[in-house]
Write a protein that holds these residues in place. Structure first.
Motif, PDB file in Angstrom:
ATOM      1  N   LYS A   1       1.646   2.713   4.442  1.00 46.14           N
ATOM      2  CA  LYS A   1       2.247   1.656   3.613  1.00 46.14           C
ATOM      3  C   LYS A   1       1.281   1.367   2.463  1.00 46.14           C
ATOM      4  CE  LYS A   1       5.337  -1.513   2.640  1.00 46.14           C
ATOM      5  NZ  LYS A   1       5.536  -2.747   3.426  1.00 46.14           N
ATOM      6  N   MET A   2       1.782   1.456   1.226  1.00 49.83           N
ATOM      7  CA  MET A   2       0.961   1.279   0.037  1.00 49.83           C
ATOM      8  C   MET A   2       1.713   0.410  -0.964  1.00 49.83           C
ATOM      9  SD  MET A   2      -0.573   5.142  -0.454  1.00 49.83           S
ATOM     10  CE  MET A   2      -2.123   4.565  -1.150  1.00 49.83           C
ATOM     11  N   HIS A   3       1.004  -0.095  -1.970  1.00 49.42           N
ATOM     12  CA  HIS A   3       1.687  -0.805  -3.044  1.00 49.42           C
ATOM     13  C   HIS A   3       0.900  -0.696  -4.337  1.00 49.42           C
ATOM     14  CE1 HIS A   3      -0.738  -4.524  -3.683  1.00 49.42           C
ATOM     15  NE2 HIS A   3      -1.095  -4.347  -2.427  1.00 49.42           N
ATOM     16  N   GLY A   4       1.622  -0.854  -5.447  1.00 49.01           N
ATOM     17  CA  GLY A   4       1.017  -0.966  -6.773  1.00 49.01           C
ATOM     18  C   GLY A   4       1.534  -2.229  -7.421  1.00 49.01           C
ATOM     19  N   LEU A   5       0.672  -3.238  -7.555  1.00 49.13           N
ATOM     20  CA  LEU A   5       1.057  -4.547  -8.117  1.00 49.13           C
ATOM     21  C   LEU A   5       2.217  -5.179  -7.347  1.00 49.13           C
ATOM     22  CD1 LEU A   5       0.844  -3.870 -11.969  1.00 49.13           C
ATOM     23  CD2 LEU A   5      -0.879  -4.914 -10.485  1.00 49.13           C
ATOM     24  N   GLY A   6       2.281  -4.947  -6.027  1.00 45.04           N
ATOM     25  CA  GLY A   6       3.327  -5.545  -5.209  1.00 45.04           C
ATOM     26  C   GLY A   6       4.585  -4.714  -5.080  1.00 45.04           C
ATOM     27  N   ASN A   7       4.719  -3.655  -5.871  1.00 46.62           N
ATOM     28  CA  ASN A   7       5.809  -2.687  -5.725  1.00 46.62           C
ATOM     29  C   ASN A   7       5.408  -1.772  -4.573  1.00 46.62           C
ATOM     30  OD1 ASN A   7       7.136  -0.046  -7.868  1.00 46.62           O
ATOM     31  ND2 ASN A   7       8.130  -1.124  -6.220  1.00 46.62           N
ATOM     32  N   ASP A   8       6.088  -1.880  -3.413  1.00 46.03           N
ATOM     33  CA  ASP A   8       5.548  -1.274  -2.190  1.00 46.03           C
ATOM     34  C   ASP A   8       6.327  -0.049  -1.729  1.00 46.03           C
ATOM     35  OD1 ASP A   8       7.713  -2.894  -1.450  1.00 46.03           O
ATOM     36  OD2 ASP A   8       6.861  -3.360   0.507  1.00 46.03           O
ATOM     37  N   PHE A   9       5.606   0.806  -0.996  1.00 50.16           N
ATOM     38  CA  PHE A   9       6.114   2.125  -0.623  1.00 50.16           C
ATOM     39  C   PHE A   9       5.781   2.451   0.827  1.00 50.16           C
ATOM     40  CE2 PHE A   9       4.144   2.032  -4.835  1.00 50.16           C
ATOM     41  CZ  PHE A   9       5.286   2.065  -5.620  1.00 50.16           C
ATOM     42  N   VAL A  10       6.691   3.164   1.458  1.00 51.98           N
ATOM     43  CA  VAL A  10       6.404   3.870   2.708  1.00 51.98           C
ATOM     44  C   VAL A  10       6.212   5.332   2.333  1.00 51.98           C
ATOM     45  CG1 VAL A  10       7.372   4.664   4.896  1.00 51.98           C
ATOM     46  CG2 VAL A  10       7.604   2.262   4.225  1.00 51.98           C
ATOM     47  N   VAL A  11       5.005   5.849   2.545  1.00 53.93           N
ATOM     48  CA  VAL A  11       4.678   7.213   2.151  1.00 53.93           C
ATOM     49  C   VAL A  11       4.692   8.106   3.388  1.00 53.93           C
ATOM     50  CG1 VAL A  11       3.011   8.727   1.020  1.00 53.93           C
ATOM     51  CG2 VAL A  11       3.239   6.335   0.276  1.00 53.93           C
ATOM     52  N   LEU A  12       5.468   9.183   3.330  1.00 53.81           N
ATOM     53  CA  LEU A  12       5.517  10.191   4.394  1.00 53.81           C
ATOM     54  C   LEU A  12       4.872  11.455   3.861  1.00 53.81           C
ATOM     55  CD1 LEU A  12       9.229   9.672   5.546  1.00 53.81           C
ATOM     56  CD2 LEU A  12       7.177   8.468   6.330  1.00 53.81           C
ATOM     57  N   ASP A  13       3.791  11.893   4.489  1.00 54.04           N
ATOM     58  CA  ASP A  13       3.041  13.051   4.003  1.00 54.04           C
ATOM     59  C   ASP A  13       3.461  14.294   4.779  1.00 54.04           C
ATOM     60  OD1 ASP A  13       1.250  14.875   3.026  1.00 54.04           O
ATOM     61  OD2 ASP A  13      -0.517  13.581   3.227  1.00 54.04           O
ATOM     62  N   ALA A  14       4.306  15.119   4.155  1.00 47.41           N
ATOM     63  CA  ALA A  14       4.812  16.336   4.786  1.00 47.41           C
ATOM     64  C   ALA A  14       4.223  17.582   4.133  1.00 47.41           C
ATOM     65  CB  ALA A  14       6.331  16.365   4.718  1.00 47.41           C
ATOM     66  N   ARG A  15       3.061  17.439   3.503  1.00 47.91           N
ATOM     67  CA  ARG A  15       2.460  18.589   2.822  1.00 47.91           C
ATOM     68  C   ARG A  15       1.953  19.640   3.808  1.00 47.91           C
ATOM     69  NH1 ARG A  15      -1.625  15.470  -1.101  1.00 47.91           N
ATOM     70  NH2 ARG A  15      -1.812  14.214   0.794  1.00 47.91           N
ATOM     71  N   THR A  16       1.487  19.207   4.969  1.00 49.34           N
ATOM     72  CA  THR A  16       0.965  20.134   5.979  1.00 49.34           C
ATOM     73  C   THR A  16       1.914  20.265   7.157  1.00 49.34           C
ATOM     74  OG1 THR A  16      -1.301  19.574   5.349  1.00 49.34           O
ATOM     75  CG2 THR A  16      -0.993  20.656   7.476  1.00 49.34           C
ATOM     76  N   ASP A  17       2.413  19.139   7.648  1.00 45.34           N
ATOM     77  CA  ASP A  17       3.331  19.135   8.793  1.00 45.34           C
ATOM     78  C   ASP A  17       4.732  18.778   8.301  1.00 45.34           C
ATOM     79  OD1 ASP A  17       1.249  19.648  10.651  1.00 45.34           O
ATOM     80  OD2 ASP A  17       0.674  17.525  10.551  1.00 45.34           O
ATOM     81  N   PRO A  18       5.653  19.748   8.274  1.00 47.11           N
ATOM     82  CA  PRO A  18       6.998  19.496   7.736  1.00 47.11           C
ATOM     83  C   PRO A  18       7.745  18.439   8.543  1.00 47.11           C
ATOM     84  CG  PRO A  18       6.577  21.854   7.983  1.00 47.11           C
ATOM     85  CD  PRO A  18       5.475  21.147   8.694  1.00 47.11           C
ATOM     86  N   LEU A  19       8.654  17.745   7.860  1.00 48.00           N
ATOM     87  CA  LEU A  19       9.533  16.766   8.484  1.00 48.00           C
ATOM     88  C   LEU A  19      10.959  17.283   8.485  1.00 48.00           C
ATOM     89  CD1 LEU A  19       8.260  13.496   6.764  1.00 48.00           C
ATOM     90  CD2 LEU A  19       7.852  14.192   9.133  1.00 48.00           C
ATOM     91  N   PRO A  20      11.817  16.745   9.341  1.00 50.74           N
ATOM     92  CA  PRO A  20      13.248  17.044   9.194  1.00 50.74           C
ATOM     93  C   PRO A  20      13.731  16.563   7.818  1.00 50.74           C
ATOM     94  CG  PRO A  20      12.797  15.961  11.294  1.00 50.74           C
ATOM     95  CD  PRO A  20      11.534  15.859  10.494  1.00 50.74           C
TER      96      PRO A  20
END
Length: 270
Positions: free
Chosen positions: A7-26
């Motif tokens: 969970k990250m944000h920039g000036l309160g604009n928030d994001f759920v980040v899913l990192d699939a660069r190494t382990d693929p997701l459905p």
């Protein structure tokens, strides 16, 4: 399948980040993205960000709004991803390749060159994008700029008096904008300073919009409303520094923050 998230944000604009660069997701569908973004029954965020391998850059970033729609670009998310990656990188987005680099307290992003042609915004028909002869109630003669995604900018005497919660969705979904549009209301507060509020396409009122800050600063420079090729754009969440570089490309500098990490069961949201 248990999936980690950041969970990250920039000036309160928030994001759920899913990192699939190494382990693929459905495959992430709009339905799953909307469920994850729901603040009552999901994790809660303004956008779901998916990082994937890329054949054209260091990695790919996909961006999903809370309504499940996938969009081309997000400046605040780009800063968050720069912080997460931790070093200079070229990132593929649906709006083009951007360059991200961590900086003191956040990140600096090369957002690419703005586009002004009517069919690049896109608009439904040819029109002067520097000062469009259209109006919605008291909002009139906007500028239009594409900075990876489409924006329309209204310069007004006082941004806080504009009923953006009512006019934003009306303008976003107007037939003039075949791919919908992000709606910005801006007040020039000094020779190099702008106050900004944004109705974000597919997300609604937001505390911060990086591409909106870029589009608004460029529109103000194009009209001669600010001095030089740089401006501080202050949103409800805080300020961003925007520079229209001599190369014609836009640089955006501002903060980004990691809030927390966790995990969820994929099938709970599928």
């Amino acid at each position: 399948m248990r999936v980690p998230f950041i969970k990250m944000h920039g000036l309160g604009n928030d994001f759920v980040v899913l990192d699939a660069r190494t382990d693929p997701l459905p495959p992430l569908t709009g339905k799953i993205a909307a469920a994850l973004a729901d603040r009552q029954t999901g994790i809660g965020c303004d956008q779901v960000i998916v990082l994937e391998p890329s054949a054209h850059a260091d990695f790919r970033m996909r961006i999903f709004n809370p309504d499940g729609s996938e969009v081309e670009a997000c400046g605040n998310a780009s800063r968050a991803v720069a912080l997460l990656h931790g070093r200079l990188a070229r990132v593929e987005t649906a709006g083009g390749v951007v360059t991200v680099e961590p900086a003191s307290g956040g990140a600096r992003i090369d957002m690419g060159a703005p586009r002004f042609d009517w069919d690049a915004i896109p608009l439904a028909y040819p029109i002067d994008t520097a000062s469009m002869p259209v109006a919605w109630e008291g909002l009139e003669q906007p500028a239009a700029v594409n900075v990876g995604n489409p924006h329309v900018i209204f310069f007004v005497p006082e941004v806080d008096t504009v009923p953006l919660d009512r006019l934003g969705p009306l303008i976003e979904n107007d037939p003039l904008f075949p791919e919908r549009v992000n709606v910005n209301v801006a007040q020039v507060t000094g020779p190099r300073s702008i106050k900004l509020r944004v109705w974000e396409r597919g997300a609604g009122l937001t505390r911060a919009c990086g591409t909106g800050a870029c589009a608004t600063a460029i529109a103000a420079m194009r009209r001669g409303l600010v001095a030089g090729r740089g401006a501080t754009v202050t949103l409800p969440g805080g300020p961003l520094e925007i520079e229209w570089m001599d190369s014609g490309r836009i640089a955006m500098t501002g903060p980004a923050t990691e809030s927390f990490r966790g995990s969820f069961e994929w099938d709970d949201f599928g």
